[in-house]
Design a protein around this motif. Structure first.
Motif, PDB file in Angstrom:
ATOM      1  N   ALA A   1     -11.280   5.955  -5.686  1.00 18.48           N
ATOM      2  CA  ALA A   1     -12.533   5.411  -5.151  1.00 18.48           C
ATOM      3  C   ALA A   1     -12.715   5.785  -3.694  1.00 18.48           C
ATOM      4  CB  ALA A   1     -12.528   3.882  -5.283  1.00 18.48           C
ATOM      5  N   GLY A   2     -13.971   5.817  -3.287  1.00 18.45           N
ATOM      6  CA  GLY A   2     -14.344   5.926  -1.884  1.00 18.45           C
ATOM      7  C   GLY A   2     -13.409   6.723  -1.008  1.00 18.45           C
ATOM      8  N   HIS A   3     -12.671   5.988  -0.162  1.00 21.43           N
ATOM      9  CA  HIS A   3     -11.763   6.621   0.793  1.00 21.43           C
ATOM     10  C   HIS A   3     -10.396   6.950   0.194  1.00 21.43           C
ATOM     11  CE1 HIS A   3     -14.643   6.127   3.942  1.00 21.43           C
ATOM     12  NE2 HIS A   3     -14.617   4.813   3.890  1.00 21.43           N
ATOM     13  N   GLY A   4     -10.247   6.749  -1.109  1.00 24.08           N
ATOM     14  CA  GLY A   4      -9.051   7.196  -1.794  1.00 24.08           C
ATOM     15  C   GLY A   4      -7.765   6.567  -1.288  1.00 24.08           C
ATOM     16  N   VAL A   5      -6.726   7.386  -1.223  1.00 21.93           N
ATOM     17  CA  VAL A   5      -5.395   6.866  -0.885  1.00 21.93           C
ATOM     18  C   VAL A   5      -5.331   6.339   0.546  1.00 21.93           C
ATOM     19  CG1 VAL A   5      -4.143   8.256  -2.571  1.00 21.93           C
ATOM     20  CG2 VAL A   5      -4.605   9.197  -0.298  1.00 21.93           C
ATOM     21  N   LYS A   6      -6.221   6.768   1.422  1.00 25.35           N
ATOM     22  CA  LYS A   6      -6.172   6.271   2.800  1.00 25.35           C
ATOM     23  C   LYS A   6      -6.491   4.777   2.845  1.00 25.35           C
ATOM     24  CE  LYS A   6      -7.048  10.701   5.034  1.00 25.35           C
ATOM     25  NZ  LYS A   6      -7.890  11.496   5.958  1.00 25.35           N
ATOM     26  N   MET A   7      -7.392   4.334   1.963  1.00 24.08           N
ATOM     27  CA  MET A   7      -7.672   2.905   1.882  1.00 24.08           C
ATOM     28  C   MET A   7      -6.438   2.150   1.386  1.00 24.08           C
ATOM     29  SD  MET A   7     -10.386   0.891  -0.529  1.00 24.08           S
ATOM     30  CE  MET A   7      -9.480   1.440  -1.962  1.00 24.08           C
ATOM     31  N   LEU A   8      -5.723   2.733   0.436  1.00 19.72           N
ATOM     32  CA  LEU A   8      -4.511   2.088  -0.070  1.00 19.72           C
ATOM     33  C   LEU A   8      -3.442   2.010   1.014  1.00 19.72           C
ATOM     34  CD1 LEU A   8      -4.194   3.743  -3.613  1.00 19.72           C
ATOM     35  CD2 LEU A   8      -5.641   1.838  -2.868  1.00 19.72           C
ATOM     36  N   ILE A   9      -3.337   3.065   1.806  1.00 20.90           N
ATOM     37  CA  ILE A   9      -2.380   3.067   2.915  1.00 20.90           C
ATOM     38  C   ILE A   9      -2.738   1.984   3.931  1.00 20.90           C
ATOM     39  CG2 ILE A   9      -1.546   4.413   4.884  1.00 20.90           C
ATOM     40  CD1 ILE A   9      -1.858   6.918   3.067  1.00 20.90           C
ATOM     41  N   SER A  10      -4.034   1.834   4.218  1.00 19.17           N
ATOM     42  CA  SER A  10      -4.473   0.781   5.140  1.00 19.17           C
ATOM     43  C   SER A  10      -4.079  -0.593   4.623  1.00 19.17           C
ATOM     44  CB  SER A  10      -5.996   0.850   5.324  1.00 19.17           C
ATOM     45  OG  SER A  10      -6.374   2.013   5.998  1.00 19.17           O
ATOM     46  N   GLU A  11      -4.328  -0.829   3.334  1.00 18.62           N
ATOM     47  CA  GLU A  11      -3.970  -2.118   2.735  1.00 18.62           C
ATOM     48  C   GLU A  11      -2.465  -2.347   2.788  1.00 18.62           C
ATOM     49  OE1 GLU A  11      -5.780  -4.543   1.642  1.00 18.62           O
ATOM     50  OE2 GLU A  11      -7.675  -3.821   0.824  1.00 18.62           O
ATOM     51  N   LEU A  12      -1.711  -1.315   2.483  1.00 25.72           N
ATOM     52  CA  LEU A  12      -0.259  -1.440   2.439  1.00 25.72           C
ATOM     53  C   LEU A  12       0.320  -1.746   3.815  1.00 25.72           C
ATOM     54  CD1 LEU A  12       2.437  -1.120   0.907  1.00 25.72           C
ATOM     55  CD2 LEU A  12       2.314   1.329   1.410  1.00 25.72           C
ATOM     56  N   MET A  13      -0.040  -0.946   4.812  1.00 23.49           N
ATOM     57  CA  MET A  13       0.530  -1.151   6.147  1.00 23.49           C
ATOM     58  C   MET A  13       0.046  -2.463   6.744  1.00 23.49           C
ATOM     59  SD  MET A  13       0.888   2.573   7.971  1.00 23.49           S
ATOM     60  CE  MET A  13      -0.819   2.673   8.495  1.00 23.49           C
ATOM     61  N   SER A  14      -1.234  -2.762   6.613  1.00 27.08           N
ATOM     62  CA  SER A  14      -1.764  -4.018   7.147  1.00 27.08           C
ATOM     63  C   SER A  14      -1.092  -5.216   6.491  1.00 27.08           C
ATOM     64  CB  SER A  14      -3.280  -4.093   6.937  1.00 27.08           C
ATOM     65  OG  SER A  14      -3.952  -3.131   7.697  1.00 27.08           O
ATOM     66  N   GLY A  15      -0.875  -5.113   5.194  1.00 29.92           N
ATOM     67  CA  GLY A  15      -0.260  -6.222   4.480  1.00 29.92           C
ATOM     68  C   GLY A  15       1.137  -6.537   4.975  1.00 29.92           C
ATOM     69  N   GLN A  16       1.919  -5.499   5.251  1.00 26.06           N
ATOM     70  CA  GLN A  16       3.287  -5.727   5.749  1.00 26.06           C
ATOM     71  C   GLN A  16       3.265  -6.359   7.147  1.00 26.06           C
ATOM     72  OE1 GLN A  16       5.641  -5.235   3.396  1.00 26.06           O
ATOM     73  NE2 GLN A  16       3.788  -4.709   2.281  1.00 26.06           N
ATOM     74  N   ILE A  17       2.338  -5.901   7.980  1.00 24.21           N
ATOM     75  CA  ILE A  17       2.239  -6.452   9.331  1.00 24.21           C
ATOM     76  C   ILE A  17       1.789  -7.909   9.290  1.00 24.21           C
ATOM     77  CG2 ILE A  17       1.015  -6.266  11.539  1.00 24.21           C
ATOM     78  CD1 ILE A  17       0.873  -3.195  10.928  1.00 24.21           C
ATOM     79  N   ALA A  18       0.783  -8.193   8.460  1.00 24.77           N
ATOM     80  CA  ALA A  18       0.291  -9.567   8.340  1.00 24.77           C
ATOM     81  C   ALA A  18       1.395 -10.504   7.876  1.00 24.77           C
ATOM     82  CB  ALA A  18      -0.895  -9.619   7.375  1.00 24.77           C
ATOM     83  N   SER A  19       2.164 -10.067   6.896  1.00 22.71           N
ATOM     84  CA  SER A  19       3.257 -10.906   6.389  1.00 22.71           C
ATOM     85  C   SER A  19       4.291 -11.178   7.474  1.00 22.71           C
ATOM     86  CB  SER A  19       3.926 -10.232   5.192  1.00 22.71           C
ATOM     87  OG  SER A  19       3.051 -10.164   4.093  1.00 22.71           O
ATOM     88  N   ARG A  20       4.625 -10.167   8.275  1.00 19.94           N
ATOM     89  CA  ARG A  20       5.610 -10.363   9.335  1.00 19.94           C
ATOM     90  C   ARG A  20       5.082 -11.333  10.400  1.00 19.94           C
ATOM     91  NH1 ARG A  20      10.445  -7.894  11.125  1.00 19.94           N
ATOM     92  NH2 ARG A  20      10.587  -7.358   8.903  1.00 19.94           N
ATOM     93  N   LEU A  21       3.764 -11.360  10.578  1.00 14.58           N
ATOM     94  CA  LEU A  21       3.155 -12.281  11.533  1.00 14.58           C
ATOM     95  C   LEU A  21       2.998 -13.693  10.961  1.00 14.58           C
ATOM     96  CD1 LEU A  21       0.350  -9.975  13.008  1.00 14.58           C
ATOM     97  CD2 LEU A  21       2.430 -10.742  14.182  1.00 14.58           C
ATOM     98  N   GLY A  22       3.410 -13.881   9.710  1.00 10.80           N
ATOM     99  CA  GLY A  22       3.318 -15.198   9.097  1.00 10.80           C
ATOM    100  C   GLY A  22       1.948 -15.539   8.568  1.00 10.80           C
ATOM    101  N   LEU A  23       1.085 -14.538   8.426  1.00 13.63           N
ATOM    102  CA  LEU A  23      -0.251 -14.771   7.895  1.00 13.63           C
ATOM    103  C   LEU A  23      -0.200 -14.746   6.368  1.00 13.63           C
ATOM    104  CD1 LEU A  23      -2.224 -12.445  10.350  1.00 13.63           C
ATOM    105  CD2 LEU A  23      -1.764 -14.906  10.569  1.00 13.63           C
ATOM    106  N   GLN A  24      -1.040 -15.552   5.760  1.00  9.63           N
ATOM    107  CA  GLN A  24      -1.056 -15.639   4.304  1.00  9.63           C
ATOM    108  C   GLN A  24      -1.928 -14.533   3.723  1.00  9.63           C
ATOM    109  OE1 GLN A  24       0.795 -17.602   2.595  1.00  9.63           O
ATOM    110  NE2 GLN A  24       0.823 -19.702   3.315  1.00  9.63           N
TER     111      GLN A  24
END
Length: 255
Positions: free
Chosen positions: A40-63
Motif C-alpha cells: 500500500a501507499g508508501h510501502g515498506v517505509k511505512m512499516l519501518i516507521s511503525e516498527l521503529m516508532s513502536g519500539q521507541i514508544a514502548s521504551r518510553l513507557g507509552l501504551q
C-alpha cells in the motif's frame, strides 16, 4: 529485541479511514490485528516507521498495541472479490506488520484531560520521530481500559521518502509540533526530555535498526544495501537524540 511472527488466516474487513488501506484480519494465534500492508501507499517505509516508532514508544513507557510481523501467504488474496483489495493483497505477499486490535476502544477527544507528563512524553516522542499525524483532526489516540493508547505511527521518519539530507532533518526543530493535539497539555517537556535521555541510548537505537527485516530494505531507486540503509536510520536517531533540545525548545515556544 524481537517481535512475534504470525500468519494471516482471514481477511475480515478493510479499514478505509486509513490512507494506506489497512484491514482487520485474524491470525493463526487466534487474535485479531490491524494489518498494515507492504503493497500500500508508501510501502515498506511505512512499516519501518511503525516498527521503529513502536519500539521507541514502548521504551518510553507509552501504551501502544503489540506489534507483530504478519506473514501473508502467496495464495491468500485469490478468493477476494474486490479487485482493489485483491491487488493490494497480491502486492503484499510476504512479511507485513500487524498491530493488535483493541476491541471496544474509543477515539480520544481533545477535551479529555490527561496527565501533563504523559502528554509531554507523547509530544516529545512525536517530535523526535517526526510524526506529522497527531493532530486535533486526526489524533491517532485511543482510550482503552481507561488508558491512552497510541496507534498509527506510519507518518513518522518522513525524511526517508526522499532519502536525502538526513542530517538536515535530524537537526530540524519540527514545525508540526504546533498542531499536536496534546501540546496544550504538555507542560512538562523538559521533564519528558530528561526522562527520554534516561531510558534511550545509542545502543538501543542500534537494536531497533537491526530489527528491520532485510526484506523491507531492498528499495527501488537506491543501490544501498540493507546494512547501509540501517546505518542511515541509526545516524538519524543518534543525531536527533543528541540534539533533542532543538525540537523541545521549539515545542515549548509553540505552546
Amino acid at each position: 529485541m524481537s517481535l512475534r511472527t504470525v500468519t494471516v488466516m482471514r481477511y475480515i474487513v478493510p479499514l478505509r479511514e486509513g490512507g494506506s488501506l489497512p484491514a482487520l484480519v485474524e491470525a493463526d494465534d487466534g487474535f485479531k490485528y490491524v494489518l498494515k500492508f507492504r503493497g500500500a501507499g508508501h510501502g515498506v517505509k511505512m512499516l519501518i516507521s511503525e516498527l521503529m516508532s513502536g519500539q521507541i514508544a514502548s521504551r518510553l513507557g507509552l501504551q501502544l498495541p503489540e506489534l507483530v510481523f504478519a506473514y501473508l501467504d502467496d495464495d491468500f488474496g485469490k478468493s477476494e472479490g474486490d479487485e482493489e483489495i485483491q491487488d493490494l493483497l497480491k502486492a503484499s505477499e510476504g512479511l507485513n506488520l500487524g498491530m493488535h486490535f483493541l476491541s471496544g476502544a474509543l477515539p480520544y477527544e481533545p477535551s479529555v484531560k490527561i496527565d501533563p507528563l504523559l502528554a509531554s512524553k507523547i509530544v516529545w516522542f512525536d517530535a523526535f520521530t517526526t510524526n506529522v499525524d497527531r493532530t486535533v483532526k486526526n489524533p491517532n489516540l485511543l482510550l482503552w481500559h481507561r488508558e491512552l493508547w497510541l496507534i498509527d505511527n506510519g507518518d513518522s521518519f518522513y525524511f526517508h521518502h526522499s532519502w536525502k539530507d538526513f542530517e538536515k532533518h535530524a537537526l530540524s526543530p519540527f514545525s508540526y509540533s504546533k498542531d499536536h493535539v496534546l501540546l496544550p497539555q504538555a507542560t512538562m517537556l523538559d521533564e519528558a526530555d530528561a526522562f527520554a535521555h534516561a531510558v534511550l541510548s545509542d545502543d538501543f537505537f542500534g537494536e531497533i535498526v537491526r530489527l528491520i527485516p532485510d526484506d523491507w530494505l531492498h528499495w527501488k531507486g537506491t543501490s544501498a544495501s540493507p546494512d547501509e540503509i540501517r546505518e542511515v536510520y541509526f545516524a538519524f536517531l543518534k543525531t536527533r537524540f543528541a540534539h533533542s533540545s532543538t525540537f523541545v525548545n521549539a515545542a515549548k515556544n509553540d505552546r
